[in-house]
Design a protein around this motif. Sequence first.
Motif, PDB file in Angstrom:
ATOM      1  N   ALA A  35      40.080 -46.341 -20.741  1.00  0.00           N
ATOM      2  CA  ALA A  35      38.815 -45.599 -20.737  1.00  0.00           C
ATOM      3  C   ALA A  35      37.699 -46.491 -20.216  1.00  0.00           C
ATOM      4  CB  ALA A  35      38.477 -45.130 -22.146  1.00  0.00           C
ATOM      5  N   THR A  36      36.932 -45.961 -19.252  1.00  0.00           N
ATOM      6  CA  THR A  36      35.717 -46.632 -18.808  1.00  0.00           C
ATOM      7  C   THR A  36      34.552 -45.683 -19.063  1.00  0.00           C
ATOM      8  OG1 THR A  36      36.010 -45.821 -16.534  1.00  0.00           O
ATOM      9  CG2 THR A  36      36.878 -48.015 -17.040  1.00  0.00           C
ATOM     10  N   ASN A  37      33.402 -46.247 -19.382  1.00  0.00           N
ATOM     11  CA  ASN A  37      32.230 -45.440 -19.715  1.00  0.00           C
ATOM     12  C   ASN A  37      31.103 -45.676 -18.731  1.00  0.00           C
ATOM     13  OD1 ASN A  37      33.399 -44.413 -22.075  1.00  0.00           O
ATOM     14  ND2 ASN A  37      32.748 -46.189 -23.247  1.00  0.00           N
ATOM     15  N   GLU A  38      30.378 -44.610 -18.464  1.00  0.00           N
ATOM     16  CA  GLU A  38      29.129 -44.680 -17.711  1.00  0.00           C
ATOM     17  C   GLU A  38      28.040 -44.196 -18.660  1.00  0.00           C
ATOM     18  OE1 GLU A  38      26.978 -42.703 -13.783  1.00  0.00           O
ATOM     19  OE2 GLU A  38      28.962 -42.028 -14.391  1.00  0.00           O
ATOM     20  N   VAL A  39      26.997 -44.982 -18.800  1.00  0.00           N
ATOM     21  CA  VAL A  39      25.902 -44.629 -19.699  1.00  0.00           C
ATOM     22  C   VAL A  39      24.639 -44.457 -18.857  1.00  0.00           C
ATOM     23  CG1 VAL A  39      24.536 -45.352 -21.687  1.00  0.00           C
ATOM     24  CG2 VAL A  39      26.956 -45.980 -21.548  1.00  0.00           C
ATOM     25  N   TYR A  40      23.959 -43.330 -19.093  1.00  0.00           N
ATOM     26  CA  TYR A  40      22.708 -43.091 -18.381  1.00  0.00           C
ATOM     27  C   TYR A  40      21.794 -42.239 -19.254  1.00  0.00           C
ATOM     28  CZ  TYR A  40      24.897 -38.600 -17.209  1.00  0.00           C
ATOM     29  OH  TYR A  40      25.515 -37.373 -17.279  1.00  0.00           O
ATOM     30  N   ILE A  41      20.532 -42.172 -18.851  1.00  0.00           N
ATOM     31  CA  ILE A  41      19.531 -41.380 -19.582  1.00  0.00           C
ATOM     32  C   ILE A  41      19.245 -40.118 -18.784  1.00  0.00           C
ATOM     33  CG2 ILE A  41      17.179 -41.327 -20.502  1.00  0.00           C
ATOM     34  CD1 ILE A  41      18.971 -43.346 -21.933  1.00  0.00           C
ATOM     35  N   ASN A  42      19.365 -38.960 -19.450  1.00  0.00           N
ATOM     36  CA  ASN A  42      19.008 -37.690 -18.834  1.00  0.00           C
ATOM     37  C   ASN A  42      17.483 -37.675 -18.691  1.00  0.00           C
ATOM     38  OD1 ASN A  42      18.076 -34.956 -18.600  1.00  0.00           O
ATOM     39  ND2 ASN A  42      20.097 -34.268 -19.241  1.00  0.00           N
ATOM     40  N   LYS A  43      16.999 -37.607 -17.457  1.00  0.00           N
ATOM     41  CA  LYS A  43      15.555 -37.712 -17.209  1.00  0.00           C
ATOM     42  C   LYS A  43      14.770 -36.527 -17.760  1.00  0.00           C
ATOM     43  CE  LYS A  43      16.001 -40.688 -13.217  1.00  0.00           C
ATOM     44  NZ  LYS A  43      15.794 -40.866 -11.791  1.00  0.00           N
ATOM     45  N   THR A  44      15.424 -35.385 -17.901  1.00  0.00           N
ATOM     46  CA  THR A  44      14.742 -34.203 -18.416  1.00  0.00           C
ATOM     47  C   THR A  44      14.586 -34.261 -19.932  1.00  0.00           C
ATOM     48  OG1 THR A  44      15.760 -32.933 -16.638  1.00  0.00           O
ATOM     49  CG2 THR A  44      14.766 -31.679 -18.431  1.00  0.00           C
ATOM     50  N   ASN A  46      15.521 -37.057 -21.884  1.00  0.00           N
ATOM     51  CA  ASN A  46      15.453 -38.442 -22.374  1.00  0.00           C
ATOM     52  C   ASN A  46      16.625 -38.787 -23.292  1.00  0.00           C
ATOM     53  OD1 ASN A  46      13.772 -40.312 -21.337  1.00  0.00           O
ATOM     54  ND2 ASN A  46      12.284 -40.259 -23.016  1.00  0.00           N
ATOM     55  N   GLU A  47      17.668 -38.007 -23.217  1.00  0.00           N
ATOM     56  CA  GLU A  47      18.848 -38.202 -24.050  1.00  0.00           C
ATOM     57  C   GLU A  47      19.797 -39.195 -23.380  1.00  0.00           C
ATOM     58  OE1 GLU A  47      22.565 -35.492 -25.759  1.00  0.00           O
ATOM     59  OE2 GLU A  47      21.094 -34.613 -24.406  1.00  0.00           O
ATOM     60  N   LYS A  48      20.377 -40.082 -24.196  1.00  0.00           N
ATOM     61  CA  LYS A  48      21.379 -41.030 -23.707  1.00  0.00           C
ATOM     62  C   LYS A  48      22.705 -40.286 -23.549  1.00  0.00           C
ATOM     63  CE  LYS A  48      23.677 -45.286 -25.110  1.00  0.00           C
ATOM     64  NZ  LYS A  48      23.690 -46.371 -26.118  1.00  0.00           N
ATOM     65  N   ILE A  49      23.276 -40.357 -22.357  1.00  0.00           N
ATOM     66  CA  ILE A  49      24.531 -39.672 -22.055  1.00  0.00           C
ATOM     67  C   ILE A  49      25.616 -40.722 -21.812  1.00  0.00           C
ATOM     68  CG2 ILE A  49      25.719 -38.079 -20.499  1.00  0.00           C
ATOM     69  CD1 ILE A  49      23.388 -36.757 -21.963  1.00  0.00           C
TER      70      ILE A  49
END
Length: 146
Positions: A35-44, A46-49
């Motif tokens: 498993a590899t993860n990509e972490v980003y912030i939803n700009k609309t 502000n939720e961490k995805i």
Amino acid sequence: MNGTLNKVMLIGYLGEDVKMHYFDGGNCIGRFQLATNEVYINKTTNEKIISTEWHNLVVRNKAAELCEKFLSKGDKIYVEGRIKSRQWQAEDGTAKHTTEIQVTEFTFLSTKKESENNKQNPKLEISKNTNFTPEKNGFPENDLPF
């Protein structure tokens, strides 16, 4: 050189223990998911995805035996390899397809078995960054029986 490159580098966590398959003649392969993860912030919002991608990994012979011996679900590993797609017909007649990473090199980054072994026998030290390349350790690159 033909102007193409098929190389994959991943750092991730095992989603399962290594599953071994043995063949006549003593060859074997090990399979496991990484498993590899990509972490980003939803700009609309502000939720961490966190988005997880699963990769099917295949290791051969001595490399497979080392992975089975020292790795278990949840362990972190760095792998290098190449992408390979396979197709086959299932017993029920349906066409099956998979994409795998054929591992050519790996480094153990953290293993639970390493910690357990060091607690039981302090003289047994498995390098946290055990690096294994089949070709460098005297094993031919393509030694699968099929």
